[in-house]
Design a protein around this motif. Sequence first.
Motif, PDB file in Angstrom:
ATOM      1  N   LEU A 166       7.709   0.401  -7.657  1.00  0.00           N
ATOM      2  CA  LEU A 166       6.821   0.808  -6.567  1.00  0.00           C
ATOM      3  C   LEU A 166       5.354   0.645  -6.944  1.00  0.00           C
ATOM      4  O   LEU A 166       4.524   0.262  -6.121  1.00  0.00           O
ATOM      5  N   GLN A 207       2.595   6.098  -7.212  1.00  0.00           N
ATOM      6  CA  GLN A 207       1.541   6.948  -7.762  1.00  0.00           C
ATOM      7  C   GLN A 207       1.886   8.425  -7.531  1.00  0.00           C
ATOM      8  O   GLN A 207       1.686   9.256  -8.426  1.00  0.00           O
ATOM      9  N   GLY A 208       2.409   8.732  -6.361  1.00  0.00           N
ATOM     10  CA  GLY A 208       2.795  10.113  -6.062  1.00  0.00           C
ATOM     11  C   GLY A 208       3.880  10.596  -7.014  1.00  0.00           C
ATOM     12  O   GLY A 208       3.856  11.743  -7.486  1.00  0.00           O
ATOM     13  N   ALA A 209       4.832   9.712  -7.312  1.00  0.00           N
ATOM     14  CA  ALA A 209       5.895  10.085  -8.252  1.00  0.00           C
ATOM     15  C   ALA A 209       5.298  10.407  -9.618  1.00  0.00           C
ATOM     16  O   ALA A 209       5.684  11.380 -10.276  1.00  0.00           O
ATOM     17  N   PRO A 269      10.997  12.802  -7.640  1.00  0.00           N
ATOM     18  CA  PRO A 269       9.562  12.482  -7.513  1.00  0.00           C
ATOM     19  C   PRO A 269       9.303  11.251  -6.649  1.00  0.00           C
ATOM     20  O   PRO A 269       8.280  11.176  -5.969  1.00  0.00           O
ATOM     21  N   ILE A 325       9.926   3.724 -10.374  1.00  0.00           N
ATOM     22  CA  ILE A 325       8.493   4.004 -10.203  1.00  0.00           C
ATOM     23  C   ILE A 325       7.676   2.738 -10.469  1.00  0.00           C
ATOM     24  O   ILE A 325       6.739   2.419  -9.737  1.00  0.00           O
ATOM     25  N   HIS A 354       0.842  -1.197   0.000  1.00  0.00           N
ATOM     26  CA  HIS A 354       0.000   0.000   0.000  1.00  0.00           C
ATOM     27  C   HIS A 354       0.887   1.261   0.000  1.00  0.00           C
ATOM     28  O   HIS A 354       0.689   2.166  -0.816  1.00  0.00           O
ATOM     29  N   VAL A 355       1.872   1.291   0.897  1.00  0.00           N
ATOM     30  CA  VAL A 355       2.742   2.461   0.977  1.00  0.00           C
ATOM     31  C   VAL A 355       3.542   2.625  -0.316  1.00  0.00           C
ATOM     32  O   VAL A 355       3.652   3.725  -0.870  1.00  0.00           O
ATOM     33  N   LYS A 356       4.091   1.525  -0.813  1.00  0.00           N
ATOM     34  CA  LYS A 356       4.884   1.622  -2.050  1.00  0.00           C
ATOM     35  C   LYS A 356       4.027   2.087  -3.227  1.00  0.00           C
ATOM     36  O   LYS A 356       4.462   2.903  -4.047  1.00  0.00           O
ATOM     37  N   THR A 403       6.454  12.070  -2.152  1.00  0.00           N
ATOM     38  CA  THR A 403       5.245  11.735  -1.405  1.00  0.00           C
ATOM     39  C   THR A 403       5.567  11.562   0.072  1.00  0.00           C
ATOM     40  O   THR A 403       4.889  12.109   0.946  1.00  0.00           O
ATOM     41  N   ASN A 444      -3.521  11.304  -2.788  1.00  0.00           N
ATOM     42  CA  ASN A 444      -2.511  10.252  -2.711  1.00  0.00           C
ATOM     43  C   ASN A 444      -1.682  10.342  -1.430  1.00  0.00           C
ATOM     44  O   ASN A 444      -1.320   9.312  -0.852  1.00  0.00           O
ATOM     45  N   THR A 486       1.464   4.001  -3.187  1.00  0.00           N
ATOM     46  CA  THR A 486       1.197   5.444  -3.126  1.00  0.00           C
ATOM     47  C   THR A 486       2.461   6.246  -3.407  1.00  0.00           C
ATOM     48  O   THR A 486       2.374   7.350  -3.948  1.00  0.00           O
ATOM     49  N   GLU A 487       3.621   5.698  -3.072  1.00  0.00           N
ATOM     50  CA  GLU A 487       4.856   6.396  -3.437  1.00  0.00           C
ATOM     51  C   GLU A 487       5.029   6.419  -4.959  1.00  0.00           C
ATOM     52  O   GLU A 487       5.417   7.447  -5.530  1.00  0.00           O
TER      53      GLU A 487
END
Lengths: 361, 361
Positions: A202, A177-179, B33, A199, A170-172, B37, B134, A174-175
């Motif tokens: 993740l 997706q955030g990137a 990037p 990316i 879950h955390v990866k 996050t 996010n 979102t990292e």
Amino acid sequence: MFARDELERLAPPFRRNGRPHESNGEDYQHLDPVAATEAIAYDFLTKGGKHSRPFITLATYHALSQPESLSGNGRPSEDDGDVPSFPDAVKRTAMSIEIFHKASLVHDDIEDDDAYRYGHETLHRRFGTPTAINVGDYLIGMGYRLLSGESATLGSDTVADILDRMADAHVKLTEGQGAELLWRDSRDKQLTTTDAIRIYELKTAPAFEAALYAGLRLANRAGQYGQAVHDFARNLGVAFQILNDLGDWVGDDHNKLAAGTDVLGGRPTVLWALALEGLSQSEKSELVSLADNTAEAPGDAIERVRRLYERADVFGRAARLVDSHRSEAITVARSVESSRLKQLLLYLVGKVLDRPESASK
Amino acid sequence: MFARDELERLAPPFRRNGRPHESNGEDYQHLDPVAATEAIAYDFLTKGGKHSRPFITLATYHALSQPESLSGNGRPSEDDGDVPSFPDAVKRTAMSIEIFHKASLVHDDIEDDDAYRYGHETLHRRFGTPTAINVGDYLIGMGYRLLSGESATLGSDTVADILDRMADAHVKLTEGQGAELLWRDSRDKQLTTTDAIRIYELKTAPAFEAALYAGLRLANRAGQYGQAVHDFARNLGVAFQILNDLGDWVGDDHNKLAAGTDVLGGRPTVLWALALEGLSQSEKSELVSLADNTAEAPGDAIERVRRLYERADVFGRAARLVDSHRSEAITVARSVESSRLKQLLLYLVGKVLDRPESASK
């Protein structure tokens, strides 16, 4: 698995008195507001999807919980003839994997402002962004709760281990997706191939790994195969994502998809990174300016991007990256001791990467 | 607890190479990037908040993990003079409770389009809605992962039990939030007092319960006090929320808050429900029409709502609802065997409901 009846049997809704109806987009107005979130979420869960993640969990569990001697036919478990039956706790674990995926789709659709999902209007278009954010949050909680409630059946060691992997994925996710989102907003659009692959590691690989890990752990084989499955998922995920990037340039008459949607949508792809690495300074500048100016004549801009990609041999180099990650995934798959798990992993390489690998290779 | 140093010691960031700076709202553009996050999320965690939820967890744990004989001073644990020290795993559990709360604030701020949080621009105003959604998702995952990683220290039974309660609170919170959002969008604005209180039981009480439960479970006393804490949290949460509703009509010169913001914001409050139940048909219609027309002259509309509330004795009846829930919470608190836990619960009644209850009562 996500037939309404089976969903409600395995995850009984708490607040049943109300449910939105397909026929009328406004019907939720007449729902008990306290029941509405659950009703919208359950409806969304039954809408569609390939269910590849829960399939992976169930198939992995099945491969490792059968006697090895029955596996001589060299076929993955879902082709064995009879549909295998699974304990409810195992089904709920697989279901929770899918629910996390569905939750991410609800939020992704807002983030990309997509209009349709599974042939229906997206939740934020139908119910507004606030309710859609919240339904996504509900689904995340539901995913955790479906599994967290299984200590009595699976044992708390198993539950805690799988939850830990899910939270890690879950955390990866979102990292990753955030990137993507922050790159989309960036002005200079710089990207190295290494970062593009980070990316993907993740955003795509952890979901595969969590699905495989859950199956291993349910079958009490995580210690034996955890590392192999981690390496396998990383290579499979990266190859899958690059293949996806390449597919974006093929176009698809059947689905009426245009080519180059990743460039139009501002996604940081390996293709983009390879182009930046292979082009001259002036060509690079042209490429970046094209990404900024797709609004006026998107078709022309995309054709110019394609020509720059061809000049930098992006498509050939990306295909070779797919091949090397596929080969690595196959090497890992062949290294596992269990012949049933080996067959399953090789089957997944063929299925996910869309070029069936012969089990005899 | 949320000093940057302590946060990074207890939850070491994975991707350190970059961090946005306060001085420049655009600085995230220059971040890697892949690191951005996490950097935005960690910055948000250190921004502010009362930290009442993690305090409750730590104080509950502390109350029950000290010998009863030391508790004779009748004061809550944080007043004992020395600041108690806690094992890191206990701190991480309390921190995860706070991180869930922070995650919900990020998403709530988008859902309400609030401009400021803790004196800073909200994340969606600063980074855009996609990134803010996010980052909220990241924080949810971080909340689960902080606790899910503690099987080795706390034991998987404890971890799985607390995660189960957190997931349960997570689902209920989103159901309550969903009810508020859908009610805000509804046209007829009907609401019973029972439904208003059900929403509070979902939206406010579970977070108190999860914080208390975590403390109990860490001290291995969940079996003994779980039911009491459930009843206590329900009454405390409902009373807190109604008191909040009433506070919205007091105005607050200090914080420059206007009165009636709940009506302007379309929140389904107990006050609104009591008004609908106490007014004539024509007054009810007037009330509903006022809620629909606050945009033109909000001050006038709010004054007319206030007069209708007074006519229906809404403020008096709501105050009596607070009193009855407060009394019930006190009764539950007095029923618990541990004198330290009893003192803590009574202290919380006074603190949370802002009218100190003497411990001797």
